[in-house]
Write a protein that holds these residues in place. Structure first.
Motif, PDB file in Angstrom:
ATOM      1  N   VAL A   1       0.854  -1.187   0.000  1.00 26.95           N
ATOM      2  CA  VAL A   1       0.000   0.000   0.000  1.00 26.95           C
ATOM      3  C   VAL A   1       0.893   1.242   0.000  1.00 26.95           C
ATOM      4  CG1 VAL A   1      -1.778   1.282   1.253  1.00 26.95           C
ATOM      5  CG2 VAL A   1      -1.761  -1.216   1.345  1.00 26.95           C
ATOM      6  N   PRO A   2       0.652   2.197  -0.883  1.00 26.43           N
ATOM      7  CA  PRO A   2       1.378   3.463  -0.781  1.00 26.43           C
ATOM      8  C   PRO A   2       1.164   4.080   0.606  1.00 26.43           C
ATOM      9  CG  PRO A   2       0.182   3.342  -2.860  1.00 26.43           C
ATOM     10  CD  PRO A   2      -0.287   2.185  -2.028  1.00 26.43           C
ATOM     11  N   ALA A   3       2.238   4.433   1.277  1.00 26.04           N
ATOM     12  CA  ALA A   3       2.127   4.984   2.637  1.00 26.04           C
ATOM     13  C   ALA A   3       1.236   6.224   2.661  1.00 26.04           C
ATOM     14  CB  ALA A   3       3.521   5.308   3.174  1.00 26.04           C
ATOM     15  N   HIS A   4       1.153   6.916   1.537  1.00 26.18           N
ATOM     16  CA  HIS A   4       0.312   8.114   1.427  1.00 26.18           C
ATOM     17  C   HIS A   4      -1.122   7.831   1.861  1.00 26.18           C
ATOM     18  CE1 HIS A   4      -1.166  11.829  -0.650  1.00 26.18           C
ATOM     19  NE2 HIS A   4      -2.254  11.088  -0.796  1.00 26.18           N
ATOM     20  N   PHE A   5      -1.645   6.638   1.533  1.00 28.37           N
ATOM     21  CA  PHE A   5      -3.056   6.326   1.784  1.00 28.37           C
ATOM     22  C   PHE A   5      -3.288   5.545   3.075  1.00 28.37           C
ATOM     23  CE2 PHE A   5      -2.861   6.638  -2.912  1.00 28.37           C
ATOM     24  CZ  PHE A   5      -3.780   7.674  -3.090  1.00 28.37           C
ATOM     25  N   LEU A   6      -2.238   5.227   3.792  1.00 23.56           N
ATOM     26  CA  LEU A   6      -2.348   4.356   4.965  1.00 23.56           C
ATOM     27  C   LEU A   6      -2.515   5.190   6.231  1.00 23.56           C
ATOM     28  CD1 LEU A   6      -2.119   1.232   5.303  1.00 23.56           C
ATOM     29  CD2 LEU A   6       0.237   1.606   6.048  1.00 23.56           C
ATOM     30  N   VAL A   7      -3.395   4.739   7.128  1.00 29.69           N
ATOM     31  CA  VAL A   7      -3.575   5.397   8.428  1.00 29.69           C
ATOM     32  C   VAL A   7      -3.590   4.344   9.521  1.00 29.69           C
ATOM     33  CG1 VAL A   7      -4.845   7.379   7.492  1.00 29.69           C
ATOM     34  CG2 VAL A   7      -6.105   5.357   8.239  1.00 29.69           C
ATOM     35  N   LYS A   8      -3.211   4.748  10.706  1.00 27.70           N
ATOM     36  CA  LYS A   8      -3.251   3.823  11.840  1.00 27.70           C
ATOM     37  C   LYS A   8      -4.693   3.663  12.305  1.00 27.70           C
ATOM     38  CE  LYS A   8       1.497   4.445  13.343  1.00 27.70           C
ATOM     39  NZ  LYS A   8       2.425   4.826  14.438  1.00 27.70           N
ATOM     40  N   LEU A   9      -5.057   2.428  12.577  1.00 30.95           N
ATOM     41  CA  LEU A   9      -6.415   2.109  12.984  1.00 30.95           C
ATOM     42  C   LEU A   9      -6.521   2.213  14.499  1.00 30.95           C
ATOM     43  CD1 LEU A   9      -9.126   1.060  11.748  1.00 30.95           C
ATOM     44  CD2 LEU A   9      -8.331  -1.244  12.289  1.00 30.95           C
ATOM     45  N   PRO A  10      -7.436   3.050  15.002  1.00 25.85           N
ATOM     46  CA  PRO A  10      -7.589   3.156  16.457  1.00 25.85           C
ATOM     47  C   PRO A  10      -7.880   1.795  17.091  1.00 25.85           C
ATOM     48  CG  PRO A  10      -8.809   4.899  15.349  1.00 25.85           C
ATOM     49  CD  PRO A  10      -8.349   3.954  14.276  1.00 25.85           C
ATOM     50  N   ASP A  11      -7.383   1.592  18.310  1.00 23.06           N
ATOM     51  CA  ASP A  11      -7.558   0.310  18.997  1.00 23.06           C
ATOM     52  C   ASP A  11      -9.027  -0.058  19.175  1.00 23.06           C
ATOM     53  OD1 ASP A  11      -4.833   0.014  19.178  1.00 23.06           O
ATOM     54  OD2 ASP A  11      -4.686   0.822  21.217  1.00 23.06           O
ATOM     55  N   ALA A  12      -9.894   0.951  19.275  1.00 25.32           N
ATOM     56  CA  ALA A  12     -11.317   0.700  19.524  1.00 25.32           C
ATOM     57  C   ALA A  12     -12.054   0.195  18.289  1.00 25.32           C
ATOM     58  CB  ALA A  12     -11.986   1.972  20.032  1.00 25.32           C
TER      59      ALA A  12
END
Length: 326
Positions: A99-110
């Protein structure tokens, strides 16, 4: 590893479950092990060739959630083991993908992986529709076509949270119940009723401030008749086929209307927008104002069956594909 590939354009039968070579992430990429993959109507456009792809064969799918396996050169902010989600370029229908890092986000634990995969493309679409294309405010009246669909259910909940009066169109009584439970103040069964006439009746002749239309040909140009003067027609999909070319003078005749055809990936072109839009989406979901309902799960190998049901309009809400290795 296993993935779905398309070697020729066509119906669901062209979705082939097969072994593919795993590739190391390139510069600016992150290797993600998918735990869940989102199913979206746009996937059918690529499968049929309605939307262009770089080359055949290709791996479809634009949305997923999972864990970082490795990072490519120049990538910062992500590390192996991070929980992540994305709405990105083609390639999601696979056990792993770059995945291009540009489009990646960290998913909240919840937020679990299934929800993350089900909410990114559809939720970010709702975000740009409601907050960036036409900014919905308290007291406005909006019309959402396909209100029981994946984008529709999120958009209706979100718009209701913002204080709008929400009118939704659906194709069955069961979908009407679902739309009402998701924030619709008024629901129109478009197969049984003239939706433009019903909108005029509901709004006492005034019309709506905005129409959000992911259906396309079947709802145009009647959608224009649902708008008040200076209202906005937002076309963001073509589930029933593309809208034919029309005389722009029609907008003048029907009340000096505005019309636009935005796309999610234009809104995501800048990294700061990816982060801000995702934060907005995660916030409204975490607050409970928007609930992401997953109505079906299929093994990745059964993607063809999931496409058949999606195109028959037998689905509601979100559907996710689950890799065997997940």
């Amino acid at each position: 590893m296993k993935a779905i590939r398309v070697h020729r354009y066509g119906g669901p039968e062209v979705l082939s479950y097969e072994d593919v070579e795993a590739e190391l992430p390139g510069a600016g990429e992150v290797r993600v092990r998918n735990r869940a993959i989102g199913l979206n109507y746009i996937d059918t456009y690529y499968r049929t060739g309605a939307y262009a792809v770089p080359a055949l064969p290709f791996v479809p799918g634009n949305e997923g959630a999972g864990e970082v396996v490795s990072v490519g050169e120049g990538v910062t902010g992500f590390a192996p083991g991070d929980r992540v989600a994305y709405a990105a370029t083609l390639g999601a229908y696979a056990e792993e993908r770059n995945v291009p890092a540009h489009f990646l986000v960290k998913l909240p634990d919840a937020i679990d992986f299934d929800t993350g995969a089900a909410m990114m493309l559809k939720g970010l679409t709702a975000q740009y529709l409601l907050r960036r294309t036409f900014r919905v405010e308290r007291g406005q009246t909006i019309l959402v076509h396909a209100a029981a669909g994946g984008v529709g259910l999120i958009a209706c909940q979100w718009a209701k949270h913002l204080g709008a009066t929400v009118i939704g169109t659906v194709g069955s009584a069961a979908k009407a119940d679902l739309a009402r439970a998701s924030g619709c103040d008024h629901v129109i069964l478009y197969r049984e009723e003239d939706f433009a006439a019903r909108v005029k009746e509901i709004t006492r002749g005034e019309g709506c401030d905005v129409v959000y239309d992911g259906v396309g040909k079947a709802t145009f140009p009647a959608s224009l008749d649902c708008l008040k003067p200076f209202g906005m027609f937002v076309s963001f999909g073509s589930a029933s086929g593309a809208i034919d070319a029309f005389n722009i003078g029609l907008l003048a005749q029907k009340g000096s209307l505005y019309a636009t055809r935005p796309t999610l990936f234009t809104h995501l072109a800048r990294r700061e927008n990816v982060l801000a839009m995702s934060e907005d989406l995660f916030g409204v979901v975490a607050s409970g104002a928007v609930k992401i309902e997953i109505h079906a799960r299929y093994p990745l190998k059964d993607a063809a069956e999931a496409h058949r049901l999606l195109e028959s309009r037998a689905t509601t809400g979100a559907t996710v594909l689950v890799p065997q290795a997940a």
